[in-house]
Design an enzyme around this catalytic site. Sequence first.
Site, mmCIF file in Angstrom:
data_model
loop_
_atom_site.group_PDB
_atom_site.id
_atom_site.type_symbol
_atom_site.label_atom_id
_atom_site.label_comp_id
_atom_site.label_asym_id
_atom_site.label_seq_id
_atom_site.Cartn_x
_atom_site.Cartn_y
_atom_site.Cartn_z
ATOM 1 N N PRO A 108 0.790 -1.225 0.000
ATOM 2 C CG PRO A 108 -0.123 -1.105 2.128
ATOM 3 C CD PRO A 108 0.534 -2.060 1.173
ATOM 4 C CG ASN A 109 -0.299 4.430 1.217
ATOM 5 O OD1 ASN A 109 -1.231 4.979 0.637
ATOM 6 N ND2 ASN A 109 -0.416 3.935 2.436
ATOM 7 N NE ARG A 118 0.764 14.187 -0.681
ATOM 8 C CZ ARG A 118 -0.427 13.685 -0.472
ATOM 9 N NH1 ARG A 118 -0.620 12.852 0.523
ATOM 10 N NH2 ARG A 118 -1.427 13.997 -1.249
ATOM 11 C CG ASN A 130 8.533 -1.974 0.040
ATOM 12 O OD1 ASN A 130 7.976 -2.075 1.143
ATOM 13 N ND2 ASN A 130 9.087 -0.848 -0.369
ATOM 14 C CG HIS A 167 11.328 -2.343 4.208
ATOM 15 N ND1 HIS A 167 9.972 -2.301 4.053
ATOM 16 C CD2 HIS A 167 11.620 -3.514 4.812
ATOM 17 C CE1 HIS A 167 9.455 -3.396 4.558
ATOM 18 N NE2 HIS A 167 10.431 -4.156 5.024
ATOM 19 C CB ALA A 169 1.744 0.170 6.286
#
Length: 152
Positions: free
Chosen positions: A16-17, A24, A80, A106, A83
């Site tokens: 996720p993300n 960002r 990876n 990571h 979270a």
Amino acid sequence: MASKSAKRPVLIVNGPNLNMLGTRQPEIYGKETLADIERACRAEAKSLGLTVDFKQSNIEGELVGYIQQARAANSAIVINAGAYTHTSVAILDALNVAELPVIEVHLSNIYRRESFRHHSYVSLAATGVICGLGSQGYLLALTAVAQLLTKK
Ligand code: CA2
């Protein structure tokens, strides 16, 4: 000689993300987008004689599905889990069932960050772990996979 499974693509799976990379928090995750990382992985894989399936999902169950399919379709897993690294027993169980070499990656050094990031469920199933080296970690993971598959 390379085994039959070494000819299967390496699954590179992102949680996720990570689709938000490059938009960002460049001080933590770098300036590259996930598409940049995918391109670099494809080029590195080619130079190592490998191919890759590159996936990303924000949904835990979809990630579990990719890992389940890897048992038959892929030679190794670079993951990876974002979270979910720190929360997902489901991803850990799927990785254990896959019975493939697993390299956990990571971008950031999770041990220099908040304490909740210091524990990884994924590490319990990982052959090796690379963190803190930014997108280069993915390329190092592919080098490790190439060596592990030649040794088989
Ligand atoms: O350092 C890593 O690669 C992480 O797996 C990244 C995860 C984080 O939860 C892990 O603890 C460590 C988060 C990825 C979020 O990526 C973003 C990128 C740009 C903007 C916002 C989030």
